[in-house]
Motif scaffolding. Structure first.
Motif, PDB file in Angstrom:
ATOM      1  N   ALA A   1       0.826  -1.205   0.000  1.00  0.00           N
ATOM      2  CA  ALA A   1       0.000   0.000   0.000  1.00  0.00           C
ATOM      3  C   ALA A   1       0.859   1.253   0.000  1.00  0.00           C
ATOM      4  O   ALA A   1       0.557   2.233  -0.699  1.00  0.00           O
ATOM      5  CB  ALA A   1      -0.930  -0.017   1.216  1.00  0.00           C
ATOM      6  N   ILE A   2       1.939   1.261   0.777  1.00  0.00           N
ATOM      7  CA  ILE A   2       2.835   2.415   0.797  1.00  0.00           C
ATOM      8  C   ILE A   2       3.409   2.654  -0.593  1.00  0.00           C
ATOM      9  O   ILE A   2       3.437   3.799  -1.086  1.00  0.00           O
ATOM     10  CB  ILE A   2       3.958   2.201   1.823  1.00  0.00           C
ATOM     11  CG1 ILE A   2       3.406   2.294   3.254  1.00  0.00           C
ATOM     12  CG2 ILE A   2       5.075   3.235   1.636  1.00  0.00           C
ATOM     13  CD1 ILE A   2       4.404   1.914   4.330  1.00  0.00           C
ATOM     14  N   CYS A   3       3.868   1.590  -1.230  1.00  0.00           N
ATOM     15  CA  CYS A   3       4.478   1.737  -2.557  1.00  0.00           C
ATOM     16  C   CYS A   3       3.463   2.191  -3.604  1.00  0.00           C
ATOM     17  O   CYS A   3       3.811   2.893  -4.551  1.00  0.00           O
ATOM     18  CB  CYS A   3       5.122   0.424  -2.991  1.00  0.00           C
ATOM     19  SG  CYS A   3       6.576  -0.035  -2.012  1.00  0.00           S
ATOM     20  N   ARG A   4       2.226   1.790  -3.427  1.00  0.00           N
ATOM     21  CA  ARG A   4       1.200   2.164  -4.403  1.00  0.00           C
ATOM     22  C   ARG A   4       0.705   3.594  -4.210  1.00  0.00           C
ATOM     23  O   ARG A   4       0.555   4.347  -5.171  1.00  0.00           O
ATOM     24  CB  ARG A   4       0.018   1.194  -4.305  1.00  0.00           C
ATOM     25  CG  ARG A   4      -1.119   1.534  -5.267  1.00  0.00           C
ATOM     26  CD  ARG A   4      -2.233   0.510  -5.211  1.00  0.00           C
ATOM     27  NE  ARG A   4      -3.299   0.845  -6.162  1.00  0.00           N
ATOM     28  CZ  ARG A   4      -4.410   0.140  -6.323  1.00  0.00           C
ATOM     29  NH1 ARG A   4      -4.592  -0.961  -5.586  1.00  0.00           N
ATOM     30  NH2 ARG A   4      -5.334   0.516  -7.185  1.00  0.00           N
TER      31      ARG A   4
ATOM     32  N   ILE B   1     -17.450  -2.223   3.175  1.00  0.00           N
ATOM     33  CA  ILE B   1     -16.207  -2.310   3.951  1.00  0.00           C
ATOM     34  C   ILE B   1     -15.198  -1.269   3.466  1.00  0.00           C
ATOM     35  O   ILE B   1     -13.994  -1.435   3.637  1.00  0.00           O
ATOM     36  CB  ILE B   1     -15.602  -3.723   3.877  1.00  0.00           C
ATOM     37  CG1 ILE B   1     -15.408  -4.166   2.424  1.00  0.00           C
ATOM     38  CG2 ILE B   1     -16.481  -4.725   4.630  1.00  0.00           C
ATOM     39  CD1 ILE B   1     -14.698  -5.500   2.292  1.00  0.00           C
ATOM     40  N   SER B   2     -15.693  -0.180   2.906  1.00  0.00           N
ATOM     41  CA  SER B   2     -14.817   0.840   2.328  1.00  0.00           C
ATOM     42  C   SER B   2     -13.911   1.506   3.366  1.00  0.00           C
ATOM     43  O   SER B   2     -12.832   1.986   3.024  1.00  0.00           O
ATOM     44  CB  SER B   2     -15.651   1.909   1.611  1.00  0.00           C
ATOM     45  OG  SER B   2     -16.596   2.504   2.492  1.00  0.00           O
ATOM     46  N   GLU B   3     -14.328   1.528   4.631  1.00  0.00           N
ATOM     47  CA  GLU B   3     -13.490   2.171   5.646  1.00  0.00           C
ATOM     48  C   GLU B   3     -12.193   1.405   5.884  1.00  0.00           C
ATOM     49  O   GLU B   3     -11.265   1.922   6.501  1.00  0.00           O
ATOM     50  CB  GLU B   3     -14.249   2.323   6.956  1.00  0.00           C
ATOM     51  CG  GLU B   3     -14.516   1.052   7.711  1.00  0.00           C
ATOM     52  CD  GLU B   3     -15.156   1.300   9.067  1.00  0.00           C
ATOM     53  OE1 GLU B   3     -14.423   1.697   9.994  1.00  0.00           O
ATOM     54  OE2 GLU B   3     -16.380   1.105   9.183  1.00  0.00           O
ATOM     55  N   TYR B   4     -12.119   0.174   5.397  1.00  0.00           N
ATOM     56  CA  TYR B   4     -10.914  -0.629   5.568  1.00  0.00           C
ATOM     57  C   TYR B   4     -10.043  -0.660   4.310  1.00  0.00           C
ATOM     58  O   TYR B   4      -9.226  -1.566   4.137  1.00  0.00           O
ATOM     59  CB  TYR B   4     -11.296  -2.056   5.984  1.00  0.00           C
ATOM     60  CG  TYR B   4     -12.007  -2.094   7.308  1.00  0.00           C
ATOM     61  CD1 TYR B   4     -11.325  -1.842   8.491  1.00  0.00           C
ATOM     62  CD2 TYR B   4     -13.377  -2.339   7.393  1.00  0.00           C
ATOM     63  CE1 TYR B   4     -11.971  -1.840   9.716  1.00  0.00           C
ATOM     64  CE2 TYR B   4     -14.032  -2.346   8.611  1.00  0.00           C
ATOM     65  CZ  TYR B   4     -13.322  -2.094   9.769  1.00  0.00           C
ATOM     66  OH  TYR B   4     -13.969  -2.082  10.982  1.00  0.00           O
ATOM     67  N   SER B   5     -10.211   0.332   3.461  1.00  0.00           N
ATOM     68  CA  SER B   5      -9.387   0.410   2.254  1.00  0.00           C
ATOM     69  C   SER B   5      -7.977   0.858   2.618  1.00  0.00           C
ATOM     70  O   SER B   5      -7.788   1.754   3.449  1.00  0.00           O
ATOM     71  CB  SER B   5      -9.991   1.386   1.238  1.00  0.00           C
ATOM     72  OG  SER B   5      -9.782   2.730   1.649  1.00  0.00           O
ATOM     73  N   TRP B   6      -6.986   0.252   1.989  1.00  0.00           N
ATOM     74  CA  TRP B   6      -5.595   0.607   2.261  1.00  0.00           C
ATOM     75  C   TRP B   6      -5.282   2.039   1.824  1.00  0.00           C
ATOM     76  O   TRP B   6      -4.436   2.705   2.430  1.00  0.00           O
ATOM     77  CB  TRP B   6      -4.654  -0.376   1.568  1.00  0.00           C
ATOM     78  CG  TRP B   6      -4.383  -1.591   2.393  1.00  0.00           C
ATOM     79  CD1 TRP B   6      -4.814  -2.869   2.167  1.00  0.00           C
ATOM     80  CD2 TRP B   6      -3.622  -1.650   3.608  1.00  0.00           C
ATOM     81  NE1 TRP B   6      -4.371  -3.713   3.163  1.00  0.00           N
ATOM     82  CE2 TRP B   6      -3.638  -2.996   4.057  1.00  0.00           C
ATOM     83  CE3 TRP B   6      -2.934  -0.704   4.368  1.00  0.00           C
ATOM     84  CZ2 TRP B   6      -2.984  -3.408   5.222  1.00  0.00           C
ATOM     85  CZ3 TRP B   6      -2.285  -1.117   5.530  1.00  0.00           C
ATOM     86  CH2 TRP B   6      -2.311  -2.447   5.943  1.00  0.00           C
ATOM     87  N   GLU B   7      -5.942   2.530   0.812  1.00  0.00           N
ATOM     88  CA  GLU B   7      -5.673   3.901   0.367  1.00  0.00           C
ATOM     89  C   GLU B   7      -5.995   4.894   1.483  1.00  0.00           C
ATOM     90  O   GLU B   7      -5.204   5.807   1.766  1.00  0.00           O
ATOM     91  CB  GLU B   7      -6.500   4.226  -0.878  1.00  0.00           C
ATOM     92  CG  GLU B   7      -6.240   5.629  -1.408  1.00  0.00           C
ATOM     93  CD  GLU B   7      -6.979   5.922  -2.703  1.00  0.00           C
ATOM     94  OE1 GLU B   7      -6.684   6.960  -3.333  1.00  0.00           O
ATOM     95  OE2 GLU B   7      -7.847   5.116  -3.091  1.00  0.00           O
ATOM     96  N   ARG B   8      -7.145   4.726   2.115  1.00  0.00           N
ATOM     97  CA  ARG B   8      -7.506   5.630   3.211  1.00  0.00           C
ATOM     98  C   ARG B   8      -6.524   5.497   4.373  1.00  0.00           C
ATOM     99  O   ARG B   8      -6.075   6.493   4.943  1.00  0.00           O
ATOM    100  CB  ARG B   8      -8.924   5.306   3.709  1.00  0.00           C
ATOM    101  CG  ARG B   8      -9.363   6.214   4.867  1.00  0.00           C
ATOM    102  CD  ARG B   8     -10.533   5.644   5.630  1.00  0.00           C
ATOM    103  NE  ARG B   8     -10.209   4.408   6.342  1.00  0.00           N
ATOM    104  CZ  ARG B   8      -9.541   4.373   7.498  1.00  0.00           C
ATOM    105  NH1 ARG B   8      -9.087   5.484   8.051  1.00  0.00           N
ATOM    106  NH2 ARG B   8      -9.296   3.221   8.094  1.00  0.00           N
TER     107      ARG B   8
END
Length: 371
Positions: free
Chosen positions: A27-30, A353-360
């Motif tokens: 997620a960090i790299c993306r 389950i959008s609150e658990y997205s890695w982007e956020r």
């Protein structure tokens, strides 16, 4: 931002914290491609490690010149690697920080649960020593930033460390994007069913067999659930925790062994398929710092029935079925009635389950560190 990450969880087969470490790095790299990521390791990556963006990170494989525990490597070698790579942040995804810093970098730890405080008696002796209260307390007290996996974990940690209530932190966790709804051909589905000796329609449990998972409670109920629904329980998880009591139940002459099947460790690829095939995921855990299997199941469209406690409430409330207390008949009726109610099952297959997205989550981490 230059971040050095403690890679000890990835020298072994990646489960639990190891899987979290991989997902967080991805997620960090993306989402923060401008960050420089260095993964510090006491030895080579385990062969089962997959999904790391190796073209976007730098591996610093620097063992000590003598054979020792990786715990010792973390204290003696990791700080020098952080200094060598001019880290802005030294991040431990595995709860512990080195005793000493040898440069001006800041430190961050991820806290996944409070097992070391509240379920210490269920740990093996070696593990108890390695993450004893002294080392954990030292890490928590010296960390510049804390990343909690859930609000439940945050609340419990702040209960034991009141001064952290005024400390800026970040909360969030997510599962790997591979956990999603997929199409499985009828022939492949039948092969999987035959492999484990279950029918098209089974209950799924995923997790280690440590006592706080309370799997003995669920296993005891399975003969009656199997009798009423013809659905077996497929248990996926690695062994290694003491006093789980499972064998005593299974070997009782009056127990219907047909009702439970044990799969032990499996690949993530197969696990995704099992989530997609299962009638529902069931957990009777006493305590969870997050509830990752519940989130993985929901991501795959698998309905969730879980105990109404700890972080499982946080993850499954409004998305799955929460069961209060430990009345055996209540659990049996809830599971059986859910299995038999197709409308109810269908309503649980597409939770938000959008609150658990890695982007956020990663953007929240960036904001924390920038502040």
């Amino acid at each position: 931002m230059r971040i050095v990450i403690d890679g000890r969880p990835l020298v072994d087969r990646p489960v639990g914290i190891g899987t979290y470490t991989i997902d967080a790095i991805r997620a960090i790299c993306r989402y923060l491609p401008e960050w420089k990521v260095v993964l510090a390791l006491p030895g080579p990556l385990h062969p089962d490690v997959e999904g790391l963006p190796l073209d976007k990170i730098e591996l610093a494989i620097e063992p000590l010149p003598f054979k020792t525990k990786r715990f010792v490597w973390m204290h003696l070698k990791l700080p020098f690697i952080a200094k060598k790579y001019k880290a802005d942040i030294l991040w431990s995804t595995n709860k512990l920080l080195p005793l000493f810093n040898f440069s001006s970098y800041k430190t961050m730890i991820t806290l996944h649960d409070v097992v070391w405080k509240e379920y210490r008696s269920t740990m093996s002796n070696e593990l108890s020593i390695r993450i004893s209260s002294w080392f954990m307390d030292n890490s928590i007290n010296k960390a510049d930033y804390i990343w909690y996996n859930s609000y439940y974990t945050k609340g419990r940690i702040e209960h034991y460390f009141p001064k952290l209530r005024n400390m800026k932190s970040v909360v969030g966790d997510g599962c790997n994007t591979r956990f999603q709804r997929i199409e499985i051909s009828p022939s492949e589905k039948q092969q999987i069913l035959d492999k484990y000796g279950v029918q098209d329609g089974f209950l799924l449990f995923v997790g280690s067999l440590e006592p706080r998972k309370n799997l003995t409670f669920l296993v005891k109920q399975m003969p009656e659930i199997y009798k009423r629904t013809s659905q077996k329980l497929l248990v996926v998880g690695a062994r290694g925790w003491k006093n789980n009591g499972i064998s005593e139940i299974i070997n009782n002459p009056s127990f219907n062994k047909e009702s439970v099947v044990f799969a032990d460790f499996i690949s993530n690829e197969l696990l995704v398929k099992l989530y997609n095939m299962a009638t529902c995921y069931v957990s009777t855990a006493l305590n969870e710092g997050f509830g990752m299997p519940q989130l993985e199941a929901m991501s795959c469209g698998c309905p969730v029935i879980t105990a109404n406690n700890s972080a499982m409430t946080e993850v499954a409330k409004g998305r799955g079925i929460l069961v209060d207390g430990w009345d055996e008949q209540t659990w049996i009726n809830t599971i059986c009635e859910t299995i038999e109610n197709k409308t109810k099952l269908d309503s649980l297959r597409n939770p938000d389950i959008s609150e658990y997205s890695w982007e956020r989550i990663i953007n929240d981490v960036k904001k924390l560190l920038n502040e």
